[in-house]
Write a protein that holds these residues in place. Sequence first.
Motif, PDB file in Angstrom:
ATOM      1  N   GLU A 150      22.408   5.938 -12.079  1.00  0.00           N
ATOM      2  CA  GLU A 150      22.175   5.238 -13.107  1.00  0.00           C
ATOM      3  C   GLU A 150      21.962   6.161 -14.454  1.00  0.00           C
ATOM      4  O   GLU A 150      21.101   6.809 -14.800  1.00  0.00           O
ATOM      5  N   CYS A 209      20.875  -7.349 -14.597  1.00  0.00           N
ATOM      6  CA  CYS A 209      20.925  -7.612 -15.926  1.00  0.00           C
ATOM      7  C   CYS A 209      22.351  -8.610 -16.250  1.00  0.00           C
ATOM      8  O   CYS A 209      23.199  -8.441 -15.092  1.00  0.00           O
ATOM      9  N   GLN A 223      18.626  -0.961  -9.816  1.00  0.00           N
ATOM     10  CA  GLN A 223      19.012  -2.290 -10.015  1.00  0.00           C
ATOM     11  C   GLN A 223      19.877  -3.105  -8.939  1.00  0.00           C
ATOM     12  O   GLN A 223      20.689  -2.312  -8.257  1.00  0.00           O
ATOM     13  N   PRO A 246      17.917  -0.840 -21.595  1.00  0.00           N
ATOM     14  CA  PRO A 246      17.527  -0.710 -20.019  1.00  0.00           C
ATOM     15  C   PRO A 246      16.254  -1.542 -19.958  1.00  0.00           C
ATOM     16  O   PRO A 246      15.676  -2.036 -21.176  1.00  0.00           O
ATOM     17  N   LYS A 289      23.696  -0.352 -25.435  1.00  0.00           N
ATOM     18  CA  LYS A 289      24.520  -0.130 -24.228  1.00  0.00           C
ATOM     19  C   LYS A 289      25.090  -1.463 -23.613  1.00  0.00           C
ATOM     20  O   LYS A 289      26.288  -1.700 -23.501  1.00  0.00           O
ATOM     21  N   GLN A 290      24.209  -2.398 -23.868  1.00  0.00           N
ATOM     22  CA  GLN A 290      24.668  -3.730 -23.332  1.00  0.00           C
ATOM     23  C   GLN A 290      25.734  -4.454 -24.203  1.00  0.00           C
ATOM     24  O   GLN A 290      26.810  -4.879 -23.906  1.00  0.00           O
ATOM     25  N   CYS A 338      16.611  -0.082 -13.225  1.00  0.00           N
ATOM     26  CA  CYS A 338      17.466   1.288 -13.981  1.00  0.00           C
ATOM     27  C   CYS A 338      16.401   2.014 -14.748  1.00  0.00           C
ATOM     28  O   CYS A 338      16.710   2.967 -15.016  1.00  0.00           O
ATOM     29  N   ALA A 365      25.322  -7.311 -17.561  1.00  0.00           N
ATOM     30  CA  ALA A 365      26.438  -6.562 -17.301  1.00  0.00           C
ATOM     31  C   ALA A 365      26.552  -6.196 -15.750  1.00  0.00           C
ATOM     32  O   ALA A 365      27.450  -6.351 -15.081  1.00  0.00           O
ATOM     33  N   MET A 366      25.425  -5.881 -15.252  1.00  0.00           N
ATOM     34  CA  MET A 366      25.345  -5.470 -13.641  1.00  0.00           C
ATOM     35  C   MET A 366      25.734  -6.521 -12.984  1.00  0.00           C
ATOM     36  O   MET A 366      26.591  -6.681 -11.781  1.00  0.00           O
TER      37      MET A 366
HETATM   38 FE1  F3S Z   1      19.879  -1.525 -16.850  1.00  0.00          FE
HETATM   39 FE2  F3S Z   1      21.790  -2.943 -16.897  1.00  0.00          FE
HETATM   40 FE3  F3S Z   1      21.128  -1.695 -19.126  1.00  0.00          FE
HETATM   41  S1  F3S Z   1      21.153  -2.109 -15.180  1.00  0.00           S
HETATM   42  S2  F3S Z   1      20.465   0.274 -18.415  1.00  0.00           S
HETATM   43  S3  F3S Z   1      19.826  -3.168 -18.036  1.00  0.00           S
HETATM   44  S4  F3S Z   1      23.150  -2.402 -18.161  1.00  0.00           S
END
Ligand code: F3S
Length: 427
Positions: free
Chosen positions: A151, A372, A93, A314, A392-393, A132, A374-375
Amino acid sequence: MYLSDEEQAMLDGRDGPGVQAAMDLLQRYGKALGAERLVATNNVVASVNATTPFMRNIAAQGGGMDAVLSEFSLDSDTVVKIPKVRTFTTHTQLGFDPGNPKSMGVDEATMHFYRQGEAFIAGLGVQITNTCTPYQVGNIPTRGEHCAWMESSAVVYCNGVIGAKTNCEGRESAGAAMLTGRIPYWGYHIDANRRGTHGVRLEVPVRTTADWGLLGYWIGEQVQDRVPVVHGLTSLPNLARLKHFGAAASSSGGVEMFHLVGVTPEAPTLEAAFGGQTPTAELVYGLAQQREAWDKVNTTGRDTAVDFVMLGCPHYTIEQIWEASRLLEGRRVHENCELWIFTPRAIKSLADRNGYTATIEAAGAKLMTDSCSAMSRAAPVGAKVVALDSAKQAHYLPPILGVQAWFGSTQECVDAACTGQWRGERP
Ligand code: F3S
């Protein structure tokens, strides 16, 4: 660390200074890990491009992208000319979606730099998949294949679901691998390290994507960086569920390998999954544990007025985009809320052609690529309360953006986007 004649020749500079710097890095890295040798790989997932202002400054000092890659991919003290890649390499990503730079707070100068960087790495032979989830868009290694992937959510999928072999590499080691076709032989490249350490017996049905996310989140907390063996499954998970499970387990813990008895390739039976080892612990996952995981992942959720919903962590599969478009058909995202859905650029092309993008946009939502929240550290301006269908997020976004996060099913998230209210239910 032992080097073959071929590897020694690379280190001695036979193939130029770029390959020499890459082999030098691998030798230093392998020694630090205690690896006895390197192993050949022809499958790399790496972050190669540059998008941050800091990297832009390095490039502007005269060396261009060669300088960026020398510094950040090869840890080289001098600027070396970067040659074409030796291995099949797909890009992870990026820091933002080039289709929606303004929404993600990216200015024109960064966009320009990004385009130059992308052209440079495409010229090296890197596949600009920008996801990712490389396994969705043409990078599906063979069982047993040695890989060098970055990743965490992709690494755990590669090891656990596909049965290929990788450790969680960084930008430097993956960059060196793509130029040499080598990576240190340690960790999950070695069969003995892939065996199960902890049993997890399911005593509650785990069916939906949200169920799998909660299970992964709970397991990650319990086993940390060990190898869980899940048994007692009553239904077969699809790609999306396996993706959410692994991503969650590698967020709350550091899980890089797992076995699902009767499902994943190295676990035809419970005995095979443990490979003759005695489990360190036998854990039970029932309703109480499922609720415990839900409470943990929703720990920051307080206000029910939701102003941002993000799906696609993801990156969404085409099946998940189809599902989201059906949930949005004939509806509108609430005026106080925004809905962003992330997927690989290749899958967005398919969604465009299938009409799903049009349905999503007609509802006032965005189908985005390459990154995304977070990224990118990006959300709509002023967003305070976020709804997510990814554990995860939900784990990462509150500390990164200072927002509250609710975790629930895709249906609950789409409903929250359309009503501006969180009505998700605890299991
Ligand atoms: Fe991908 Fe972002 Fe989640 S890079 S795994 S969508 S934290």
